[in-house]
Design a protein around this motif. Structure first.
Motif, PDB file in Angstrom:
ATOM      1  N   VAL A 155       0.844  -1.206   0.000  1.00 20.48           N
ATOM      2  CA  VAL A 155       0.000   0.000   0.000  1.00 20.48           C
ATOM      3  C   VAL A 155       0.872   1.246   0.000  1.00 20.48           C
ATOM      4  O   VAL A 155       0.613   2.216  -0.729  1.00 20.48           O
ATOM      5  N   ALA A 156       1.930   1.238   0.813  1.00 17.91           N
ATOM      6  CA  ALA A 156       2.829   2.395   0.904  1.00 17.91           C
ATOM      7  C   ALA A 156       3.496   2.679  -0.440  1.00 17.91           C
ATOM      8  O   ALA A 156       3.596   3.844  -0.860  1.00 17.91           O
ATOM      9  N   GLU A 157       3.942   1.648  -1.128  1.00 19.46           N
ATOM     10  CA  GLU A 157       4.589   1.841  -2.426  1.00 19.46           C
ATOM     11  C   GLU A 157       3.609   2.393  -3.453  1.00 19.46           C
ATOM     12  O   GLU A 157       3.984   3.203  -4.321  1.00 19.46           O
TER      13      GLU A 157
ATOM     14  N   MET B 286      11.386  -9.695   8.669  1.00 19.74           N
ATOM     15  CA  MET B 286      10.486  -8.707   9.258  1.00 19.74           C
ATOM     16  C   MET B 286      11.210  -7.390   9.507  1.00 19.74           C
ATOM     17  O   MET B 286      10.666  -6.313   9.250  1.00 19.74           O
ATOM     18  N   ALA B 287      12.435  -7.479  10.027  1.00 28.05           N
ATOM     19  CA  ALA B 287      13.222  -6.276  10.278  1.00 28.05           C
ATOM     20  C   ALA B 287      13.503  -5.535   8.968  1.00 28.05           C
ATOM     21  O   ALA B 287      13.451  -4.302   8.908  1.00 28.05           O
ATOM     22  N   ARG B 288      13.783  -6.303   7.906  1.00 24.14           N
ATOM     23  CA  ARG B 288      14.051  -5.697   6.606  1.00 24.14           C
ATOM     24  C   ARG B 288      12.801  -4.992   6.069  1.00 24.14           C
ATOM     25  O   ARG B 288      12.876  -3.874   5.537  1.00 24.14           O
ATOM     26  N   LYS B 289      11.642  -5.623   6.225  1.00 22.85           N
ATOM     27  CA  LYS B 289      10.399  -5.028   5.746  1.00 22.85           C
ATOM     28  C   LYS B 289      10.052  -3.770   6.549  1.00 22.85           C
ATOM     29  O   LYS B 289       9.565  -2.777   5.982  1.00 22.85           O
ATOM     30  N   THR B 290      10.281  -3.810   7.853  1.00 20.61           N
ATOM     31  CA  THR B 290      10.030  -2.630   8.685  1.00 20.61           C
ATOM     32  C   THR B 290      10.914  -1.468   8.247  1.00 20.61           C
ATOM     33  O   THR B 290      10.468  -0.320   8.151  1.00 20.61           O
ATOM     34  N   LYS B 291      12.179  -1.779   7.983  1.00 22.83           N
ATOM     35  CA  LYS B 291      13.119  -0.755   7.518  1.00 22.83           C
ATOM     36  C   LYS B 291      12.679  -0.195   6.173  1.00 22.83           C
ATOM     37  O   LYS B 291      12.809   1.017   5.923  1.00 22.83           O
ATOM     38  N   ARG B 292      12.137  -1.037   5.311  1.00 25.09           N
ATOM     39  CA  ARG B 292      11.656  -0.591   4.008  1.00 25.09           C
ATOM     40  C   ARG B 292      10.535   0.428   4.164  1.00 25.09           C
ATOM     41  O   ARG B 292      10.528   1.464   3.490  1.00 25.09           O
ATOM     42  N   PHE B 293       9.591   0.161   5.058  1.00 22.65           N
ATOM     43  CA  PHE B 293       8.490   1.097   5.276  1.00 22.65           C
ATOM     44  C   PHE B 293       9.023   2.421   5.816  1.00 22.65           C
ATOM     45  O   PHE B 293       8.606   3.499   5.389  1.00 22.65           O
ATOM     46  N   GLU B 294       9.956   2.357   6.757  1.00 23.15           N
ATOM     47  CA  GLU B 294      10.538   3.572   7.323  1.00 23.15           C
ATOM     48  C   GLU B 294      11.247   4.393   6.249  1.00 23.15           C
ATOM     49  O   GLU B 294      11.172   5.629   6.243  1.00 23.15           O
TER      50      GLU B 294
END
Length: 225
Positions: A94-96, A149-157
């Protein structure tokens, strides 16, 4: 001792058979247990929660929990492995889509805030557990899916940071406030809602909260012009 070992081994075999069977009844009960456990973990934290607490809330005994999970840690990790990985994927997608739109930075940021809070409400209380607990202490970051999960969180940030920078470049957000600090302020407001925002509240919901946060943030972050 031999009896206890045999009983544990027997329970492990029954758990494996049930998991491999994946019957609708077993999976439905497992999902209900996960949701119940998430509520207890949210209230008491990982360290303060016992399997007895979860069993009592679920309306069963502790021994029955072992039919689904071998330990409290395994149960806790399943909350993230089974549920939150998909939530993070959805949020990033959604963010992208928002970032690729023709909206200006302010419009994009407003939609990102709405998306995040709506996701928190929709996936309550699972997302809040992710915010509330120390993932390093719980060794979730040592697993392959934990790292993902950490990588995906960083991507959103990163998507939020890029949008804030867009606002600075457009001249709609303040240049004297570092973008990293803006992001920490914005995420601080959003993530702190894990302490008080709960679906079903009569006076405040995710939509109202998003509107209030955007009003406060953009009034302070905007240039005077």
């Amino acid at each position: 001792m031999p009896t206890s070992t045999a009983a544990t081994s027997g329970m492990s075999r029954r758990r494996r058979r049930a998991q491999n069977d994946s019957s609708p009844n077993y999976q439905a009960k497992r999902q209900d247990l996960l949701r119940t456990a998430a509520e207890v973990f949210r209230e008491k934290g990982f360290e303060g929660t016992t399997l007895h607490d979860i069993a009592e809330r679920f309306g069963t005994d502790r021994a029955s929990i072992y039919y689904y999970f071998a330990s409290k840690r395994e149960l806790f990790q399943a909350l993230f492995h089974d549920i939150l990985v998909d939530v993070l994927d959805e949020n990033i997608a959604v963010a992208e889509h928002i970032i690729a739109s023709d909206d200006d930075a302010t419009g994009k940021l407003r939609r990102l805030v709405e998306q995040q809070l709506n996701s928190y409400e929709k996936n309550y209380p699972f997302v809040y557990l992710y915010i509330q607990e120390d993932m390093t202490q719980l060794q979730l970051d040592a697993t392959s899916w934990g790292k993902e999960m950490a990588r995906k969180t960083k991507r959103f940030e990163t998507l939020v940071l890029d949008t804030l920078q867009q606002g600075v470049d457009e001249g709609t957000l303040r240049t004297e406030v570092p973008v990293q600090l803006m992001a920490k302020s914005l995420f601080g407001m959003i993530n702190w809602t894990h302490r008080w925002l709960k679906p079903g509240m009569r006076k405040v919901d995710a939509k109202q909260t998003a509107e209030a946060f955007c009003a406060l943030f953009f009034k302070g972050a905007r240039t005077k012009n």
